[in-house]
Motif scaffolding. Structure first.
Motif, short mmCIF file in Angstrom:
data_model
loop_
_atom_site.label_atom_id
_atom_site.label_comp_id
_atom_site.label_asym_id
_atom_site.label_seq_id
_atom_site.Cartn_x
_atom_site.Cartn_y
_atom_site.Cartn_z
N SER A 78 0.82 -1.21 0.00
CA SER A 78 0.00 0.00 0.00
C SER A 78 0.85 1.26 0.00
CB SER A 78 -0.92 0.03 1.23
OG SER A 78 -1.92 -0.94 1.13
N ARG A 79 0.42 2.21 -0.81
CA ARG A 79 1.02 3.55 -0.85
C ARG A 79 -0.08 4.55 -1.17
NH1 ARG A 79 6.62 4.24 -1.36
NH2 ARG A 79 6.02 6.39 -0.84
N LEU A 80 0.20 5.81 -0.87
CA LEU A 80 -0.66 6.89 -1.32
C LEU A 80 -0.03 7.44 -2.59
CD1 LEU A 80 -1.51 8.75 2.00
CD2 LEU A 80 -2.80 6.95 0.82
N SER A 81 -0.76 7.41 -3.67
CA SER A 81 -0.18 7.81 -4.95
C SER A 81 0.20 9.28 -4.98
CB SER A 81 -1.12 7.45 -6.10
OG SER A 81 -2.39 8.07 -5.96
N CYS A 82 -0.35 10.08 -4.08
CA CYS A 82 0.02 11.51 -4.03
C CYS A 82 1.44 11.70 -3.49
CB CYS A 82 -0.97 12.31 -3.18
SG CYS A 82 -0.93 12.00 -1.41
N GLN A 83 1.98 10.68 -2.87
CA GLN A 83 3.30 10.79 -2.26
C GLN A 83 4.41 10.17 -3.10
OE1 GLN A 83 3.72 12.60 0.80
NE2 GLN A 83 1.75 13.18 -0.13
N ILE A 84 4.09 9.73 -4.29
CA ILE A 84 5.08 9.13 -5.20
C ILE A 84 5.30 10.10 -6.35
CG2 ILE A 84 5.66 7.17 -6.66
CD1 ILE A 84 3.60 5.55 -4.99
N THR A 85 6.52 10.60 -6.47
CA THR A 85 6.87 11.56 -7.51
C THR A 85 7.42 10.84 -8.73
OG1 THR A 85 7.38 13.21 -5.81
CG2 THR A 85 8.25 13.61 -8.02
N VAL A 86 6.88 11.17 -9.87
CA VAL A 86 7.29 10.54 -11.13
C VAL A 86 8.70 11.00 -11.50
CG1 VAL A 86 6.77 10.36 -13.59
CG2 VAL A 86 4.91 10.37 -11.92
N SER A 87 9.51 10.04 -11.91
CA SER A 87 10.86 10.30 -12.41
C SER A 87 11.13 9.33 -13.55
CB SER A 87 11.90 10.11 -11.30
OG SER A 87 11.98 8.74 -10.94
N ASP A 88 12.22 9.56 -14.26
CA ASP A 88 12.60 8.62 -15.32
C ASP A 88 12.79 7.20 -14.78
OD1 ASP A 88 12.59 10.22 -17.64
OD2 ASP A 88 14.58 11.01 -17.19
N ALA A 89 13.25 7.09 -13.54
CA ALA A 89 13.48 5.78 -12.94
C ALA A 89 12.18 4.99 -12.74
CB ALA A 89 14.19 5.94 -11.60
N LEU A 90 11.04 5.67 -12.78
CA LEU A 90 9.76 5.00 -12.60
C LEU A 90 9.06 4.65 -13.91
CD1 LEU A 90 8.20 6.82 -9.51
CD2 LEU A 90 9.65 4.79 -9.60
N ASP A 91 9.77 4.79 -15.02
CA ASP A 91 9.18 4.43 -16.31
C ASP A 91 8.75 2.98 -16.29
OD1 ASP A 91 8.39 4.78 -19.00
OD2 ASP A 91 10.30 3.95 -19.70
N GLY A 92 7.46 2.73 -16.53
CA GLY A 92 6.92 1.38 -16.52
C GLY A 92 6.34 0.96 -15.19
#
Length: 106
Positions: A82-96
């Motif tokens: 479980s995570r809150l999606s508001c607390q995950i920042t998109v970066s190139d490392a998260l591609d996919g």
């Protein structure tokens, strides 16, 4: 642009492009992912952007801070992914990144 794959409770996948620096929650809302209600607008105050991070990605994200962890105690059916999606920042490392959506937020 990094891609995020949202998998709904029925198993349907939707791939979206996200901007670097935006939250996973924001990317979901902008792309019509209805399972992310985001009622507090990303201030980590409601838990309506609860999601489950795919097991292959869990170790690649920073751990939730104390505020997020407190909110996760209040969501429906939390588990170790479980995570809150508001607390995950998109970066190139998260591609996919693969994000599983709960059947309901309430």
């Amino acid at each position: 642009m990094p891609r995020i794959v949202f998998v709904d409770a029925e198993g349907k996948s939707t791939e979206v492009e996200a901007e670097i620096g935006q939250s996973v929650m924001s990317a979901a809302v902008q792309n019509g992912i209805d399972a992310i209600a985001a009622e507090c607008g990303g201030s980590c105050a409601c838990g309506t952007c609860h999601c489950y991070i795919d097991g292959t990605w869990a170790g690649r994200l920073p751990s939730p801070d104390y505020q997020e962890q407190d909110m996760l105690d209040c969501v429906v059916n939390p588990d170790e992914r479980s995570r809150l999606s508001c607390q995950i920042t998109v970066s190139d490392a998260l591609d996919g990144l693969v994000v599983h959506l709960p059947a309901g937020q309430y």
